[in-house]
Design a protein around this motif. Structure first.
Motif, mmCIF file in Angstrom:
data_model
loop_
_atom_site.group_PDB
_atom_site.id
_atom_site.type_symbol
_atom_site.label_atom_id
_atom_site.label_comp_id
_atom_site.label_asym_id
_atom_site.label_seq_id
_atom_site.Cartn_x
_atom_site.Cartn_y
_atom_site.Cartn_z
ATOM 1 N N UNK A 183 0.847 -1.192 0.000
ATOM 2 C CA UNK A 183 0.000 0.000 0.000
ATOM 3 C C UNK A 183 0.885 1.245 0.000
ATOM 4 N N UNK A 184 0.274 2.400 -0.212
ATOM 5 C CA UNK A 184 1.020 3.666 -0.258
ATOM 6 C C UNK A 184 1.660 3.939 1.102
ATOM 7 N N UNK A 185 2.901 4.392 1.035
ATOM 8 C CA UNK A 185 3.633 4.644 2.283
ATOM 9 C C UNK A 185 4.782 5.600 2.002
ATOM 10 N N UNK A 186 5.198 6.307 3.029
ATOM 11 C CA UNK A 186 6.335 7.228 2.916
ATOM 12 C C UNK A 186 7.638 6.438 3.017
ATOM 13 N N UNK A 187 8.569 6.715 2.095
ATOM 14 C CA UNK A 187 9.864 6.047 2.036
ATOM 15 C C UNK A 187 10.951 7.081 2.300
ATOM 16 N N UNK A 188 11.999 6.661 3.009
ATOM 17 C CA UNK A 188 13.092 7.562 3.366
ATOM 18 C C UNK A 188 14.258 7.333 2.415
ATOM 19 N N UNK A 189 14.694 8.415 1.745
ATOM 20 C CA UNK A 189 15.860 8.382 0.867
ATOM 21 C C UNK A 189 17.016 9.103 1.544
ATOM 22 N N UNK A 190 18.189 8.466 1.559
ATOM 23 C CA UNK A 190 19.390 9.035 2.186
ATOM 24 C C UNK A 190 20.469 9.130 1.117
ATOM 25 N N UNK A 191 21.004 10.336 0.894
ATOM 26 C CA UNK A 191 22.038 10.495 -0.129
ATOM 27 C C UNK A 191 23.409 10.170 0.453
ATOM 28 N N UNK A 192 24.460 10.394 -0.338
ATOM 29 C CA UNK A 192 25.826 10.043 0.061
ATOM 30 C C UNK A 192 26.327 10.896 1.216
ATOM 31 N N UNK A 193 25.756 12.082 1.414
ATOM 32 C CA UNK A 193 26.182 12.963 2.505
ATOM 33 C C UNK A 193 25.341 12.778 3.767
ATOM 34 N N UNK B 20 15.379 12.463 2.881
ATOM 35 C CA UNK B 20 14.238 13.017 2.164
ATOM 36 C C UNK B 20 13.076 12.027 2.271
ATOM 37 N N UNK B 21 11.915 12.530 2.719
ATOM 38 C CA UNK B 21 10.704 11.715 2.776
ATOM 39 C C UNK B 21 10.005 11.766 1.418
ATOM 40 N N UNK B 22 9.767 10.596 0.819
ATOM 41 C CA UNK B 22 9.155 10.499 -0.510
ATOM 42 C C UNK B 22 7.951 9.565 -0.412
ATOM 43 N N UNK B 23 6.847 9.944 -1.055
ATOM 44 C CA UNK B 23 5.636 9.122 -1.057
ATOM 45 C C UNK B 23 5.746 8.036 -2.121
ATOM 46 N N UNK B 24 5.580 6.796 -1.691
ATOM 47 C CA UNK B 24 5.600 5.647 -2.602
ATOM 48 C C UNK B 24 4.169 5.262 -2.975
ATOM 49 N N UNK B 25 3.881 5.189 -4.285
ATOM 50 C CA UNK B 25 2.582 4.797 -4.806
ATOM 51 C C UNK B 25 2.646 3.320 -5.183
ATOM 52 N N UNK B 26 1.960 2.486 -4.378
ATOM 53 C CA UNK B 26 2.044 1.046 -4.596
ATOM 54 C C UNK B 26 1.336 0.618 -5.871
ATOM 55 N N UNK B 27 0.190 1.224 -6.187
ATOM 56 C CA UNK B 27 -0.579 0.783 -7.356
ATOM 57 C C UNK B 27 0.132 1.079 -8.664
ATOM 58 N N UNK B 28 1.009 2.097 -8.677
ATOM 59 C CA UNK B 28 1.744 2.435 -9.899
ATOM 60 C C UNK B 28 3.226 2.101 -9.813
ATOM 61 N N UNK B 29 3.659 1.591 -8.666
ATOM 62 C CA UNK B 29 5.057 1.224 -8.461
ATOM 63 C C UNK B 29 5.987 2.390 -8.818
ATOM 64 N N UNK B 30 5.774 3.523 -8.152
ATOM 65 C CA UNK B 30 6.541 4.723 -8.474
ATOM 66 C C UNK B 30 6.608 5.632 -7.257
#
Length: 235
Positions: free
Chosen positions: A176-186, A190-200
């Motif tokens: 289901x839709x959920x917030x995903x945490x992205x961590x860069x090299x530094x 960044x909190x990003x919304x994941x759309x489960x139905x569209x896989x994006x």
């Protein structure tokens, strides 16, 4: 000589009285006038109608019956004639308001739009080089953590959205839709919304990430899943 019949005598007197009354009323002259009037033809009367109801007859009538038009003061107007619009009077309340903005596109707007920078597309060699470098980096990572590569198109780099490989999302990401945490090299998160139905990844969170790292067309990112909803992103 035989005596007169009383009935005939009374009838004769009644006829004479009726004749005298007709003479007094002059009914015989009136009936004669009616007979003469019935034989005399009646003049044709042209009923005046508005000019708008017979536009196709106006030229004919004006040419053949000028006296009629002069007497009735009929004005010949074009068929699609419309009176000029009345002057629009603005109320005092609206007149005191500030001047409203004018949104019509003018030449200055077109020139300003033409001055916008054109999008820059990567060449095939640049794309292949970025993918090869990202693959080398993936081979050096611990295979215990799942990872995937994502080459960027111009729309992905602009931050509109980012698709995730379908097999990876079905196997490792939430249903289901959920917030995903992205961590860069530094280490920036960044909190990003994941759309489960569209896989994006939607623009909510992904656009700030793309703007902060100045992503461009032809780049290739490496996503490594270190936790259930946490990814490390390498360039």
């Amino acid at each position: 000589m035989a005596e007169a019949n009383p009935y005939e005598e009374q009838r004769r007197r009644q006829v004479e009285e009726n004749k005298s009354k007709l003479e007094e009323l002059r009914l015989h002259r009136l009936s004669a006038a009616v007979r003469v009037a019935a034989v005399k033809p009646m003049p044709v009367r042209i009923r005046s109608t508005p000019a708008s109801s017979m536009p196709f007859l106006l030229p004919f009538l004006a040419a053949n019956y000028p006296v009629l038009f002069a007497a009735q003061k009929v004005t010949i107007r074009p068929r699609n004639h419309r009176p000029p619009p009345d002057v629009i009077r603005r109320s005092a309340r609206i007149a005191r308001l500030d001047k409203q903005p004018y949104f019509r596109i003018t030449k200055a707007h077109r020139d300003k739009k033409a001055e916008l920078p054109r999008p820059v597309y990567a060449t095939n060699e640049e794309r292949a080089y970025a993918i090869a470098k990202a693959q080398e980096l993936k081979d050096q990572l611990d295979s215990h953590y799942p990872a995937f590569l994502r080459p960027l198109s111009l729309s992905y780099a602009a931050g509109s959205w980012l698709s995730i490989p379908l097999q990876f999302s079905k196997r490792y990401l939430p249903r289901c839709d959920e917030m995903i945490l992205l961590v860069d090299e530094e280490g920036a998160e960044f909190q990003v919304l994941y759309r489960a139905h569209s896989s994006a990844l939607s623009a909510t969170g992904w656009k700030p990430f793309a703007s902060a790292h100045k992503l461009a067309d032809g780049d290739c990112l490496l996503f490594q899943q270190v936790e259930r909803i946490k990814f490390k992103v390498r360039f």
